[in-house]
Design a protein around this motif. Structure first.
Motif, PDB file in Angstrom:
ATOM      1  N   GLU A  73     -33.784  25.009 -52.903  1.00 36.82           N
ATOM      2  CA  GLU A  73     -32.694  25.823 -53.448  1.00 36.82           C
ATOM      3  C   GLU A  73     -31.417  25.779 -52.605  1.00 36.82           C
ATOM      4  N   VAL A  74     -31.535  25.617 -51.291  1.00 40.39           N
ATOM      5  CA  VAL A  74     -30.326  25.568 -50.467  1.00 40.39           C
ATOM      6  C   VAL A  74     -29.526  24.310 -50.799  1.00 40.39           C
ATOM      7  N   ALA A  75     -30.214  23.167 -50.882  1.00 39.36           N
ATOM      8  CA  ALA A  75     -29.525  21.928 -51.257  1.00 39.36           C
ATOM      9  C   ALA A  75     -28.922  22.047 -52.649  1.00 39.36           C
ATOM     10  N   ASN A  76     -29.665  22.671 -53.574  1.00 36.02           N
ATOM     11  CA  ASN A  76     -29.129  22.877 -54.922  1.00 36.02           C
ATOM     12  C   ASN A  76     -27.831  23.687 -54.883  1.00 36.02           C
ATOM     13  N   ALA A  77     -27.855  24.743 -54.085  1.00 35.03           N
ATOM     14  CA  ALA A  77     -26.685  25.624 -54.031  1.00 35.03           C
ATOM     15  C   ALA A  77     -25.473  24.890 -53.473  1.00 35.03           C
ATOM     16  N   ILE A  78     -25.677  24.086 -52.435  1.00 34.51           N
ATOM     17  CA  ILE A  78     -24.566  23.347 -51.844  1.00 34.51           C
ATOM     18  C   ILE A  78     -23.981  22.366 -52.852  1.00 34.51           C
ATOM     19  N   ALA A  79     -24.857  21.662 -53.582  1.00 33.46           N
ATOM     20  CA  ALA A  79     -24.367  20.705 -54.582  1.00 33.46           C
ATOM     21  C   ALA A  79     -23.627  21.413 -55.711  1.00 33.46           C
ATOM     22  N   ARG A  80     -24.176  22.501 -56.171  1.00 33.12           N
ATOM     23  CA  ARG A  80     -23.538  23.238 -57.271  1.00 33.12           C
ATOM     24  C   ARG A  80     -22.166  23.755 -56.848  1.00 33.12           C
ATOM     25  N   MET A  81     -22.086  24.284 -55.616  1.00 32.77           N
ATOM     26  CA  MET A  81     -20.802  24.781 -55.119  1.00 32.77           C
ATOM     27  C   MET A  81     -19.781  23.653 -55.000  1.00 32.77           C
ATOM     28  N   ALA A  82     -20.242  22.477 -54.567  1.00 41.12           N
ATOM     29  CA  ALA A  82     -19.329  21.338 -54.439  1.00 41.12           C
ATOM     30  C   ALA A  82     -18.791  20.917 -55.800  1.00 41.12           C
ATOM     31  N   LEU A  83     -19.613  20.975 -56.833  1.00 42.66           N
ATOM     32  CA  LEU A  83     -19.158  20.641 -58.178  1.00 42.66           C
ATOM     33  C   LEU A  83     -18.170  21.680 -58.698  1.00 42.66           C
ATOM     34  N   HIS A  84     -18.429  22.947 -58.431  1.00 43.59           N
ATOM     35  CA  HIS A  84     -17.480  24.000 -58.829  1.00 43.59           C
ATOM     36  C   HIS A  84     -16.146  23.801 -58.115  1.00 43.59           C
ATOM     37  N   GLU A  85     -16.222  23.429 -56.842  1.00 46.05           N
ATOM     38  CA  GLU A  85     -14.991  23.204 -56.067  1.00 46.05           C
ATOM     39  C   GLU A  85     -14.205  22.035 -56.650  1.00 46.05           C
ATOM     40  N   ARG A  86     -14.929  21.015 -57.104  1.00 44.86           N
ATOM     41  CA  ARG A  86     -14.275  19.811 -57.614  1.00 44.86           C
ATOM     42  C   ARG A  86     -13.701  20.015 -59.013  1.00 44.86           C
TER      43      ARG A  86
END
Length: 947
Positions: A285-298
């Motif tokens: 879940e931590v890796a998922n959260a980081i990826a999801r946040m990066a997509l939101h940022e992009r």
């Protein structure tokens, strides 16, 4: 005494006791061969387990192997059978099936008896000549499981010893501080950091599980007694595994030293090791959260969420499912408006430190992870000690063994679609390739037990995967999400501001200290380890929500991320289900089998077949979550978001009831290759999408049935074998890529020739097979090399420009883009991360994501797709140009870069890079075999009758 005469004396002593190797305690009178148990398979059950049943080698055996290349009997006699199916499956017939599989009937033919003996008066063990498999007959139940322990120790004692230490995080004190040993003990210690008291508590808990629990504990104790009886006799008679000499635990001359006896708690450790490797899901879940946040940022929240969902493939409508009868089984999916999601501050996440106070070799910088351009074997020597010194230079346990793996695969066809009118199954677990193999074969016949098949060495008081009198069963890893990540707020007991390094946390209003579990590991150089002396402490920080895996800040406040695993503190609860599998009185129908499988708390897909019925059941401790929780993201540590009915003292909760587990009886067919279980059931990673390796099985079976065809054992085995040598990217993704390329003529003749090579390979089946058996050269070798070099380039070229480098990297941290037979390729050609030579391939990778995006570029409707395509910014001409440019770049990539050399292969050797290697856990190595993507242990089954 000088070393050379000392070793010669040791070899002489070994030769003197050689006659004892096959002479355990036996009755004074000749022992009769027991009558076979009732068997309704009638020579229509077959199985194979490479490299061979025997995994023990004496000191003399090891020296002979290192100097002369010989191997102990039955240590490699199933390897060639397994190997030859990869190239000869098209010619398979019932008449020659024994060339690829062994007979899996009950009993031993009189002309096939190799050895018969009684380690105790109430048990007889018969070893067959064909494969050295122990057939164990107990006049008492205790004798049966005692015999299982004795026979397993005969075959796998050193392996079992290494594994019980790996599960405790204590490999280095036993076998030295080689980097591979340290890596493995750290990984398993982090997953299951139990105290000895907690191991014993799990044993005590089994005893309270009613009559079957008490019986299981009695069975396990008799099994341990059998192991220890062998240890005592083998040490006294000097026919114990020679690795104990090589690692300095026993003196070859005086026989001084100690092989530690086994305890019941060792079985708990082994169960937790197996569960961590094959029987869990979630925790990313931590890796998922980081990826999801990066997509939101992009992209912003709305578009970023759309892209995340397409990558996540949580409930991809294009994904194949094992259950395809129209039913839905909801589990692990995110609600529409989740609550309690905790996202870390960008850049604040750091892994939890595990190693403390390193000294000596532990404090030295790690060796650079480079791979030699060619094989550099240890120079030949006539001194046995010098030969033995190199045996464990790289570690007694191989690097990469602790990587999460998949158990596969299964093909089961109902009686309505077979020639005989009886169901047919070809199935088995993919547990990796090791020498000796992690699994061990046996037949168990005694009061309340009648089974034959495979078990993990050290857990073989029951058959875990195999057959009963008139039924057979197997499993694949399911990996549904039973591990959640909680974010716990850090605190200080004196009220001072907390930091990321604080070791107290808030739990239901209190500031509690984290529990610490430690291992103090120190090692010295010995015969088996060239690593200098060193030491360190392994420390696990645990909360009520499980071990700490990361630390971060959330809104500037320090938190720890933990893993709450449903099977934590319950590693041996599954023993009841396995006990039932072995009891014919408990398994009289497909429904009985499903009920027994429900008693197993690990996340497995279970398959059953008898003369009339087939069945499927997805087991696991599926926790009942609060409806507002998104299990794919970190969760706030608040009672409102905890598992329903959760008791932190016992780590028990309310679980999904039997009827809501994915299941089926007598569906037209079942396939499983770690694919999606059923519509509505979410996986723990991103791989269960529009393209998954299960497609290779499903397509072959479904199309044959749709055309009115029926199956036999032979035709179903051929379907499995053909899928097992097929490149998933070629069969399922290359057609999409070629359709985009074909939208315009390819003007450059050199690039056109490359496209033609790929097209010809695809037309010939997209397989990775030798030109002829033993050639060590692939047909369509240049096209295969081209695909291997092209895939990482095209994936990066397709996605990174649109996603941006940070989001692209974050998504690769969730799941690598590729899993080729030669290893994982996660960026540029030649950048291999992970363990190659392990056979299993194409489970993880961005195969579905590439297919969806390319079809979107072509303007086709794509259910569950990205909306606006990512490749080329959605422009087909730009995306097509990227494909052709990266294809040309791939063609210019040297083979030495695509297939970097390692300790076993020269750089650029394509066949060798793919080849399966039985990785040593001990001193006996094996020959390489051709790549095939298939179970390690495999059964072929068709029952013509039943009780």
């Amino acid at each position: 005494m000088p070393r050379r005469p000392r070793i010669l004396a040791a070899l002489s002593a070994a030769a003197v006791v050689g006659s004892l190797l096959a002479a355990p305690v036996s009755a004074a009178d000749p022992v009769p061969v027991p009558e076979p148990a009732p068997d309704y398979c009638r020579k229509q059950c077959h199985h194979v387990l490479p490299p061979g049943q025997n995994g023990n080698a004496t000191f003399a055996d090891l020296v002979a192997h290192l100097l002369l290349g010989t191997r102990p009997a039955h240590s490699d006699d199933q390897l060639a059978k397994y190997d030859r199916l990869a190239t000869r499956y098209p010619e398979l017939t019932i008449g020659i099936i024994q060339e690829f599989f062994n007979d899996n009937s009950f009993g031993v033919r009189p002309d096939d008896v190799e050895r018969i003996y009684r380690p105790r008066e109430d048990v007889t063990i018969v070893r067959d000549r064909t494969a050295g498999i122990p057939h164990i007959y107990g006049t008492t139940r205790s004798g049966t499981t005692f015999g299982a322990g004795y026979a397993t120790a005969e075959n796998k004692l050193f392996l079992m010893d290494v594994m019980r230490r790996a599960g405790r995080g204590e490999v280095t004190p036993f076998a030295g501080g080689a980097p591979a040993n340290r890596e493995l003990e750290q990984r398993f210690f982090a997953a299951s950091p139990y105290t000895e008291q907690e191991l014993q508590q799990q044993i005590d808990a089994v005893a309270r599980l009613g009559e079957r629990g008490a019986q299981a504990l009695t069975d396990a104790q008799s099994y341990v007694d059998g192991i220890n009886a062998y240890i005592e006799q083998a040490h006294r008679g000097r026919f114990f595994p020679g690795e104990y000499v090589a690692t300095g635990h026993v003196d070859p001359i005086t026989n001084e030293g100690r092989i530690e006896p086994f305890r019941l708690t060792d079985l708990v450790v082994l169960a937790s090791l197996v569960g961590a490797q094959f029987g869990g899901g979630g925790g990313n879940e931590v890796a998922n959260a980081i990826a999801r946040m990066a997509l939101h940022e992009r992209f912003g929240p709305e578009r970023g969420e759309q892209v995340w969902h397409a990558f996540r493939a949580e409930n991809d409508p294009e994904a194949i499912t094992t259950v395809h009868d129209g039913r839905t089984f909801e589990y692990g999916t995110a609600p529409a408006n989740p609550q309690g999601v905790v996202l870390p501050d960008p850049g604040s996440v750091s892994p939890q430190q595990v190693v403390f106070d390193p000294t000596g070799s532990a404090a030295e910088p790690a060796e650079p992870d480079t791979q030699p351009e060619s094989v550099n074997p240890r120079p030949a020597t006539d001194d046995p000690v010098e030969s033995l010194r190199g045996m464990f230079d790289d570690g007694v346990v191989p690097t990469g063994m602790g990587q999460p793996g998949g158990m596969s695969n299964a093909l089961v066809v109902s009686k309505a679609h077979t020639d005989s009118g009886h169901p047919v199954a070809v199935f088995g677990p993919q547990t990796g390739y090791f020498s000796p193999q992690l699994l061990t074969l046996q037949e168990l016949q005694g009061p309340g037990i009648s089974a034959k098949g495979a078990s993990f060495a050290g857990l073989s008081f029951y058959t875990l995967l195999g057959r009963g009198p008139d039924y057979a069963w197997s499993a694949t890893t399911a990996a549904q999400d039973i591990i959640d990540t909680y974010a716990v707020e850090l605190c200080e007991p004196d009220g001072q501001p907390a930091t990321k390094n604080s070791n107290h946390y808030r739990f239901r209003g209190e500031c509690l200290p984290m529990q610490t579990v430690e291992r103090r590991n120190a090692w010295q150089p010995n015969l088996g380890d060239d690593t200098p002396a060193g030491s360190y402490r392994l420390v696990s920080f645990r909360t009520r929500y499980g071990p700490v895996t990361h630390r971060a800040t959330v809104g500037g406040r320090p938190v720890a991320f933990t893993t709450a695993r449903a099977t934590f503190l319950h590693e041996v609860d599954s023993i009841i289900g396995f006990q039932k599998f072995n009891d014919p009185a408990a398994i009289t129908s497909a429904t009985d089998f499903q009920r027994a499988a429900h008693d197993i708390n690990y996340t497995f897909n279970w398959f059953y077949v008898d003369a009339d019925d087939t069945a499927y059941f997805n087991s696991g401790a599926n926790v009942l979550r609060q409806p507002v929780v998104d299990p794919s993201m970190p969760i706030a540590s608040d009672p409102a978001y905890e598992w329903q009915g959760w008791n932190p003292a016992t780590n028990t909760a309310t679980y999904v009831p039997f009827r809501e587990h994915p299941q089926s009886i007598n569906q037209d067919y079942y396939i499983s290759w770690n694919n999606k279980q059923a519509p509505g059931t979410a996986g723990d990673k991103l791989e269960k999408s529009a393209v998954q390796r299960g497609d290779l099985l499903d397509g072959r079976v479904a199309e044959h049935i749709a055309a009115g065809g029926t199956f036999t054992r032979v035709t179903l085995t051929r379907a499995m074998a053909e899928a097992g040598v097929t490149d998933l990217r070629a069969e399922r993704v290359l057609p999409d890529l070629l359709r985009l390329i074909d939208t315009q003529p390819v003007d450059d003749p050199r690039t056109a020739a490359l496209v033609g090579e790929l097209r010809a390979w695809l037309a010939d089946g997209g397989r990775r097979v030798e030109t002829e058996p033993g050639s060590r050269e692939y047909a369509h070798a240049s096209a295969i090399e081209l695909m291997d070099a092209w895939w990482p380039l095209l994936v990066r070229g397709e996605f990174e420009p649109s996603l941006g480098a940070p989001a692209y990297q974050a998504l690769t941290d969730v799941m690598q883009i590729n899993e080729s037979p030669s290893g994982w390729q996660n960026g540029e050609p030649g950048l291999h991360v992970g363990q190659g030579h392990q056979g299993s391939a194409f489970q993880f990778g961005w195969y579905g994501q590439v297919s969806k995006d390319i079809r979107g570029v072509l303007g086709e409707p794509v259910p569950g797709g990205f909306g606006e395509p990512l490749c080329g910014g959605g422009d087909a001409a730009t995306c097509r140009r990227m494909l052709l440019d990266t294809l040309a770049q791939a063609a210019a990539t040297p083979a030495e870069q695509t297939y970097p050399g390692d300790a076993d292969c020269a750089a650029g050797d394509q066949w060798c890079a793919d080849a399966i290697l039985q990785t040593k856990i001990g001193g006996i190595s094996q020959n390489k075999i051709s790549w095939q993507n298939r179970p390690t242990y495999q059964q072929v089954v068709e029952f013509p009758a039943h009780r």
